[in-house]
Design a protein around this motif. Structure first.
Motif, PDB file in Angstrom:
ATOM      1  N   UNK A 113      -9.101   4.933   0.577  1.00  0.00           N
ATOM      2  CA  UNK A 113      -8.420   3.803  -0.076  1.00  0.00           C
ATOM      3  C   UNK A 113      -7.385   3.182   0.854  1.00  0.00           C
ATOM      4  N   UNK A 114      -6.616   4.023   1.524  1.00  0.00           N
ATOM      5  CA  UNK A 114      -5.599   3.527   2.440  1.00  0.00           C
ATOM      6  C   UNK A 114      -6.245   2.775   3.609  1.00  0.00           C
ATOM      7  N   UNK A 115      -7.317   3.346   4.167  1.00  0.00           N
ATOM      8  CA  UNK A 115      -8.009   2.695   5.279  1.00  0.00           C
ATOM      9  C   UNK A 115      -8.618   1.364   4.836  1.00  0.00           C
ATOM     10  N   UNK A 116      -9.177   1.319   3.633  1.00  0.00           N
ATOM     11  CA  UNK A 116      -9.758   0.069   3.126  1.00  0.00           C
ATOM     12  C   UNK A 116      -8.693  -1.009   2.971  1.00  0.00           C
ATOM     13  N   UNK A 117      -7.515  -0.630   2.486  1.00  0.00           N
ATOM     14  CA  UNK A 117      -6.423  -1.587   2.321  1.00  0.00           C
ATOM     15  C   UNK A 117      -5.985  -2.132   3.683  1.00  0.00           C
ATOM     16  N   UNK A 118      -5.803  -1.240   4.652  1.00  0.00           N
ATOM     17  CA  UNK A 118      -5.398  -1.654   5.991  1.00  0.00           C
ATOM     18  C   UNK A 118      -6.475  -2.533   6.616  1.00  0.00           C
ATOM     19  N   UNK A 119      -7.733  -2.150   6.419  1.00  0.00           N
ATOM     20  CA  UNK A 119      -8.851  -2.917   6.962  1.00  0.00           C
ATOM     21  C   UNK A 119      -8.856  -4.342   6.427  1.00  0.00           C
ATOM     22  N   UNK A 120      -8.625  -4.495   5.135  1.00  0.00           N
ATOM     23  CA  UNK A 120      -8.600  -5.840   4.535  1.00  0.00           C
ATOM     24  C   UNK A 120      -7.467  -6.666   5.127  1.00  0.00           C
ATOM     25  N   UNK A 121      -6.304  -6.053   5.313  1.00  0.00           N
ATOM     26  CA  UNK A 121      -5.172  -6.764   5.909  1.00  0.00           C
ATOM     27  C   UNK A 121      -5.477  -7.176   7.347  1.00  0.00           C
ATOM     28  N   UNK A 122      -6.085  -6.269   8.100  1.00  0.00           N
ATOM     29  CA  UNK A 122      -6.406  -6.572   9.499  1.00  0.00           C
ATOM     30  C   UNK A 122      -7.494  -7.636   9.609  1.00  0.00           C
ATOM     31  N   UNK A 123      -8.424  -7.642   8.662  1.00  0.00           N
ATOM     32  CA  UNK A 123      -9.469  -8.667   8.675  1.00  0.00           C
ATOM     33  C   UNK A 123      -8.848 -10.042   8.478  1.00  0.00           C
TER      34      UNK A 123
END
Length: 131
Positions: A113-123
């Motif tokens: 969940x944390x990685x998905x959140x960071x990934x969305x922000x970085x995208x």
């Protein structure tokens, strides 16, 4: 057993810190998978040590990087490997990294969940930088 016996070392190796405001409790219960549809990551997590899991993840990530570069070389014709075989190697290395992430997620609840959140922000940032 190692995690319960060495919480500070384990937390440090996994990028966390132990906060002692309550009785320590394991974050991950044995054989209770984050993904009940696929119990294999939980089973593997119980067998493999934390440092071995991190080594495996690093190795697979490095192989993924090499496979991505091999796709470029295949497209330019600077390797005897053809493009389709290079892409197949890339896909295989992606799968290996995904497996490592699945097992890491068993050790570190909330990781995905944390990685998905960071990934969305970085995208979003990536898109902004391309403008």
């Amino acid at each position: 057993d190692y995690v319960l016996s060495h919480p500070y070392t384990t937390a440090h190796l996994m990028g966390y810190e132990v906060i002692e405001d309550e009785d320590p409790a394991p974050e991950c219960k044995p054989m209770e998978s984050v993904n009940p549809q696929d119990p294999l990551p939980a089973m593997i997590s119980e067998i493999i040590s934390g440092d071995e899991l991190l080594r495996q993840t690093a190795e697979e990530a490095a192989e993924l990087a090499q496979a991505a570069l091999k796709v470029i070389r295949a497209a330019k014709g600077t390797t005897p490997l053809d493009g389709e075989d290079a892409v197949d190697m890339l896909v295989e290395e992606i799968a290996d990294v995904q497996n490592c992430i699945a097992v890491l997620s068993e050790r570190l609840p909330g990781l995905q969940d944390k990685a998905n959140k960071i990934s969305a922000e970085k995208m979003k940032r990536w898109k902004e930088r391309l403008r």
